[in-house]
Motif scaffolding. Structure first.
Motif, PDB file in Angstrom:
ATOM      1  N   GLU A  17     -32.512  43.445   0.031  1.00  0.00           N
ATOM      2  CA  GLU A  17     -32.816  44.229  -1.176  1.00  0.00           C
ATOM      3  C   GLU A  17     -31.669  45.184  -1.516  1.00  0.00           C
ATOM      4  O   GLU A  17     -31.475  45.551  -2.672  1.00  0.00           O
ATOM      5  N   THR A  18     -30.903  45.594  -0.505  1.00  0.00           N
ATOM      6  CA  THR A  18     -29.728  46.460  -0.734  1.00  0.00           C
ATOM      7  C   THR A  18     -28.745  45.768  -1.688  1.00  0.00           C
ATOM      8  O   THR A  18     -28.208  46.390  -2.609  1.00  0.00           O
ATOM      9  N   ILE A  19     -28.521  44.464  -1.455  1.00  0.00           N
ATOM     10  CA  ILE A  19     -27.591  43.695  -2.299  1.00  0.00           C
ATOM     11  C   ILE A  19     -28.212  43.460  -3.673  1.00  0.00           C
ATOM     12  O   ILE A  19     -27.554  43.608  -4.705  1.00  0.00           O
ATOM     13  N   VAL A  20     -29.494  43.087  -3.680  1.00  0.00           N
ATOM     14  CA  VAL A  20     -30.200  42.836  -4.948  1.00  0.00           C
ATOM     15  C   VAL A  20     -30.157  44.092  -5.826  1.00  0.00           C
ATOM     16  O   VAL A  20     -29.787  44.028  -7.010  1.00  0.00           O
ATOM     17  N   ASP A  21     -30.511  45.245  -5.247  1.00  0.00           N
ATOM     18  CA  ASP A  21     -30.519  46.502  -6.015  1.00  0.00           C
ATOM     19  C   ASP A  21     -29.121  46.843  -6.521  1.00  0.00           C
ATOM     20  O   ASP A  21     -28.950  47.291  -7.662  1.00  0.00           O
ATOM     21  N   CYS A  22     -28.122  46.621  -5.672  1.00  0.00           N
ATOM     22  CA  CYS A  22     -26.732  46.901  -6.062  1.00  0.00           C
ATOM     23  C   CYS A  22     -26.340  46.076  -7.281  1.00  0.00           C
ATOM     24  O   CYS A  22     -25.788  46.599  -8.255  1.00  0.00           O
ATOM     25  N   PHE A  23     -26.646  44.765  -7.251  1.00  0.00           N
ATOM     26  CA  PHE A  23     -26.281  43.884  -8.366  1.00  0.00           C
ATOM     27  C   PHE A  23     -27.016  44.269  -9.651  1.00  0.00           C
ATOM     28  O   PHE A  23     -26.421  44.304 -10.732  1.00  0.00           O
ATOM     29  N   ILE A  24     -28.305  44.515  -9.537  1.00  0.00           N
ATOM     30  CA  ILE A  24     -29.084  44.844 -10.741  1.00  0.00           C
ATOM     31  C   ILE A  24     -28.572  46.160 -11.343  1.00  0.00           C
ATOM     32  O   ILE A  24     -28.374  46.275 -12.550  1.00  0.00           O
ATOM     33  N   HIS A  25     -28.289  47.126 -10.478  1.00  0.00           N
ATOM     34  CA  HIS A  25     -27.786  48.421 -10.936  1.00  0.00           C
ATOM     35  C   HIS A  25     -26.399  48.260 -11.586  1.00  0.00           C
ATOM     36  O   HIS A  25     -26.142  48.795 -12.671  1.00  0.00           O
ATOM     37  N   ALA A  26     -25.515  47.492 -10.922  1.00  0.00           N
ATOM     38  CA  ALA A  26     -24.151  47.294 -11.451  1.00  0.00           C
ATOM     39  C   ALA A  26     -24.186  46.560 -12.790  1.00  0.00           C
ATOM     40  O   ALA A  26     -23.410  46.879 -13.707  1.00  0.00           O
ATOM     41  N   ALA A  27     -25.081  45.575 -12.908  1.00  0.00           N
ATOM     42  CA  ALA A  27     -25.187  44.809 -14.164  1.00  0.00           C
ATOM     43  C   ALA A  27     -25.630  45.722 -15.300  1.00  0.00           C
ATOM     44  O   ALA A  27     -25.046  45.703 -16.396  1.00  0.00           O
ATOM     45  N   LYS A  28     -26.647  46.531 -15.020  1.00  0.00           N
ATOM     46  CA  LYS A  28     -27.146  47.437 -16.077  1.00  0.00           C
ATOM     47  C   LYS A  28     -26.091  48.477 -16.437  1.00  0.00           C
ATOM     48  O   LYS A  28     -25.875  48.780 -17.610  1.00  0.00           O
ATOM     49  N   ALA A  29     -25.408  49.012 -15.410  1.00  0.00           N
ATOM     50  CA  ALA A  29     -24.370  50.029 -15.657  1.00  0.00           C
ATOM     51  C   ALA A  29     -23.231  49.463 -16.499  1.00  0.00           C
ATOM     52  O   ALA A  29     -22.617  50.170 -17.296  1.00  0.00           O
ATOM     53  N   ALA A  30     -22.953  48.152 -16.322  1.00  0.00           N
ATOM     54  CA  ALA A  30     -21.854  47.519 -17.077  1.00  0.00           C
ATOM     55  C   ALA A  30     -22.309  47.031 -18.451  1.00  0.00           C
ATOM     56  O   ALA A  30     -21.524  46.502 -19.219  1.00  0.00           O
ATOM     57  N   GLY A  31     -23.618  47.193 -18.728  1.00  0.00           N
ATOM     58  CA  GLY A  31     -24.119  46.815 -20.050  1.00  0.00           C
ATOM     59  C   GLY A  31     -24.569  45.370 -20.190  1.00  0.00           C
ATOM     60  O   GLY A  31     -24.700  44.845 -21.301  1.00  0.00           O
ATOM     61  N   VAL A  32     -24.815  44.687 -19.064  1.00  0.00           N
ATOM     62  CA  VAL A  32     -25.298  43.298 -19.130  1.00  0.00           C
ATOM     63  C   VAL A  32     -26.766  43.309 -19.545  1.00  0.00           C
ATOM     64  O   VAL A  32     -27.575  44.051 -18.989  1.00  0.00           O
ATOM     65  N   GLU A  33     -27.110  42.491 -20.531  1.00  0.00           N
ATOM     66  CA  GLU A  33     -28.518  42.338 -20.913  1.00  0.00           C
ATOM     67  C   GLU A  33     -29.132  41.228 -20.047  1.00  0.00           C
ATOM     68  O   GLU A  33     -28.574  40.129 -19.972  1.00  0.00           O
ATOM     69  N   ILE A  34     -30.237  41.529 -19.373  1.00  0.00           N
ATOM     70  CA  ILE A  34     -30.840  40.571 -18.439  1.00  0.00           C
ATOM     71  C   ILE A  34     -32.206  40.145 -18.959  1.00  0.00           C
ATOM     72  O   ILE A  34     -33.046  40.986 -19.281  1.00  0.00           O
ATOM     73  N   ARG A  35     -32.419  38.828 -19.040  1.00  0.00           N
ATOM     74  CA  ARG A  35     -33.731  38.330 -19.477  1.00  0.00           C
ATOM     75  C   ARG A  35     -34.239  37.282 -18.488  1.00  0.00           C
ATOM     76  O   ARG A  35     -33.521  36.343 -18.151  1.00  0.00           O
ATOM     77  N   THR A  36     -35.465  37.460 -18.002  1.00  0.00           N
ATOM     78  CA  THR A  36     -36.067  36.478 -17.084  1.00  0.00           C
ATOM     79  C   THR A  36     -37.144  35.678 -17.808  1.00  0.00           C
ATOM     80  O   THR A  36     -37.592  36.061 -18.900  1.00  0.00           O
ATOM     81  N   GLY A  37     -37.557  34.561 -17.182  1.00  0.00           N
ATOM     82  CA  GLY A  37     -38.583  33.708 -17.790  1.00  0.00           C
ATOM     83  C   GLY A  37     -38.080  33.062 -19.071  1.00  0.00           C
ATOM     84  O   GLY A  37     -38.834  32.921 -20.036  1.00  0.00           O
ATOM     85  N   VAL A  38     -36.796  32.672 -19.082  1.00  0.00           N
ATOM     86  CA  VAL A  38     -36.181  32.094 -20.289  1.00  0.00           C
ATOM     87  C   VAL A  38     -35.560  30.737 -19.960  1.00  0.00           C
ATOM     88  O   VAL A  38     -34.354  30.618 -19.774  1.00  0.00           O
ATOM     89  N   PRO A  39     -36.393  29.670 -19.842  1.00  0.00           N
ATOM     90  CA  PRO A  39     -35.808  28.350 -19.551  1.00  0.00           C
ATOM     91  C   PRO A  39     -35.080  27.756 -20.753  1.00  0.00           C
ATOM     92  O   PRO A  39     -35.487  27.972 -21.899  1.00  0.00           O
ATOM     93  N   VAL A  40     -34.017  27.029 -20.459  1.00  0.00           N
ATOM     94  CA  VAL A  40     -33.179  26.417 -21.497  1.00  0.00           C
ATOM     95  C   VAL A  40     -33.614  24.966 -21.717  1.00  0.00           C
ATOM     96  O   VAL A  40     -33.878  24.235 -20.766  1.00  0.00           O
ATOM     97  N   ALA A  41     -33.658  24.556 -22.994  1.00  0.00           N
ATOM     98  CA  ALA A  41     -34.014  23.160 -23.311  1.00  0.00           C
ATOM     99  C   ALA A  41     -32.768  22.300 -23.506  1.00  0.00           C
ATOM    100  O   ALA A  41     -32.744  21.131 -23.137  1.00  0.00           O
TER     101      ALA A  41
END
Length: 409
Positions: free
Chosen positions: A116-140
């Motif tokens: 979870e240390t790595i997971v939290d780090c990535f999620i925090h870094a992504a948000k801090a860098a302005g990455v928009e994250i969307r889950t439950g979005v399968p591609v056709a």
């Protein structure tokens, strides 16, 4: 040309997708980076890797040596590792507040022993860098535009982007998307797995391990592979680093021979055959009246020694003085080239490494851009790259994702 920001879409919220999105957003603050994930959970393999501790990378800092841990993809990664390797990943995590520790075998984990240390780090870094994250979005499906791409979602919506990073891991649907965009894909087969071996010599020895053996595998199709390392006897056969390395290097050959073959085990590779014979003869003259079974003169677990001497026809009460030349030869055979029939494969923990994926010839390893579809980038396990166990698969994901992230913006 309008001055609107560059739109980057990352498909796949695993290790490579996350790190690629972060690398792109950190290096190119003006780009609009969106990451979409089909499932509800982000970074699923990061969460369960290393028994929930997350084996982030391996303490091997020489690119030439590092490439030798990849049954497929090592050659392509050689240059890539000169630009981003384990030392760079350690430094990146350190800058983002995560400290790693090195275990005696070279594997590296967060000091918290918690993925979870790595997971939290990535999620925090992504948000801090302005990455928009969307889950439950399968591609056709994906349509190439000139320039850019239109991505059709299963919900019926569409997303458009200028650049696309495909990091769908070993998902069949991701391979399908790569094919749609012109890539050849080597069919995926499992890579890290244990061997099913049913042999009376191993019965009731589950949990017994030998610290250093040499194993030679001959598949049913006649291909041969050899590895060394620790070996673990399990309820269903054989595991441990020596077997897992064999399974990785022989992944495709084993698949093609339906996981059937013969395994030859040298339990004492540190001895030359004649030196081992001399050692056993020396014990015979020094302890003639002692029973062979309780007096093991080599570095082997006692229960394994007892099983091997029994299969050489030596009884529990046979004394060293009674050891005939024929029995000695049979014992040497058991110790240095015992033969075991492999009848299938077991799983290795969550067995989530595959060999196969998008052809490496079709990707520029300086930028990870597709050679057959400009504006498309690929990183992580969608590529035909796989490493042995020990943090190497994550490292190839970090490296390819970082290169893509730098180039994509």
């Amino acid at each position: 040309m309008s001055s609107r920001p560059l739109k980057v879409l990352v498909i796949g919220g695993g290790a490579a997708g996350f790190f690629g999105a972060i690398a792109c957003a950190e290096a190119h603050p003006h780009a609009q980076v969106m990451l979409i994930e089909a499932g509800r959970q982000l970074l699923p393999k990061v969460r369960i890797s290393g028994g929930g501790r997350c084996n982030v990378t391996h303490a091997c800092f020489d690119p030439a040596v590092l490439t030798q841990y990849y049954p497929r993809g090592g050659k392509a990664l050689r240059g890539a590792f000169t630009r981003f390797q384990p030392r760079d990943m350690i430094a990146w995590l350190d800058q983002h507040g995560v400290e790693l520790k090195t275990e005696p075998d070279g594997r590296m984990f967060p000091t918290t022993d918690d993925s979870e240390t790595i997971v939290d780090c990535f999620i925090h870094a992504a948000k801090a860098a302005g990455v928009e994250i969307r889950t439950g979005v399968p591609v056709a499906g994906i349509t190439r535009l000139d320039p850019g791409f239109e991505v059709a979602l299963k919900s019926g919506q569409t997303l458009s982007c200028d650049r696309l990073l495909l990091t769908t891991g070993s998902s069949p649907q991701g391979y399908q998307l790569a094919k749609q965009l012109g890539h050849q894909v080597a069919p995926p087969v499992p890579s890290l797995f244990t061997f099913n071996v049913s042999d009376p010599r191993l019965h009731d020895l589950a949990g017994v391990s030998a610290s250093s053996v040499r194993v030679r595998l001959r598949t049913a199709n006649g291909e041969q592979f050899e590895q060394s390392g620790p070996l673990l006897i399990t309820h269903w056969g054989l595991s441990g680093p020596a077997v897992l390395k064999l399974s990785a290097w022989g992944a495709r050959a084993l698949h093609d021979s339906r996981y059937q073959g013969t395994l030859q085990i040298n339990w004492l590779p540190q001895y030359k055959l004649e030196a081992l014979r001399e050692q056993l003869l020396a014990v015979k003259s020094q302890l003639p009246r002692k029973a062979i079974a309780p007096n093991c003169p080599v570095l082997l677990p006692r229960r394994l020694w007892e099983r091997l001497i029994a299969s050489a026809g030596i009884t529990e009460t046979t004394r060293w003085a009674e050891l005939s030349n024929k029995a000695l030869n049979q014992l040497l055979q058991e110790l240095t080239q015992g033969s075991y029939i492999v009848k299938g494969k077991g799983a290795f923990k969550e067995e989530f490494v595959t060999c196969g994926g998008a052809s490496l010839k079709e990707v520029d390893f300086k930028t990870m851009e597709s050679r057959c579809c400009p504006g498309l980038y690929l990183a992580g396990e969608i590529l035909d790259i796989d490493g042995v166990t020990g943090g190497f698969n994550f490292q190839s994901a970090w490296t390819t994702a970082w290169l893509a992230g730098q180039a994509i913006g």
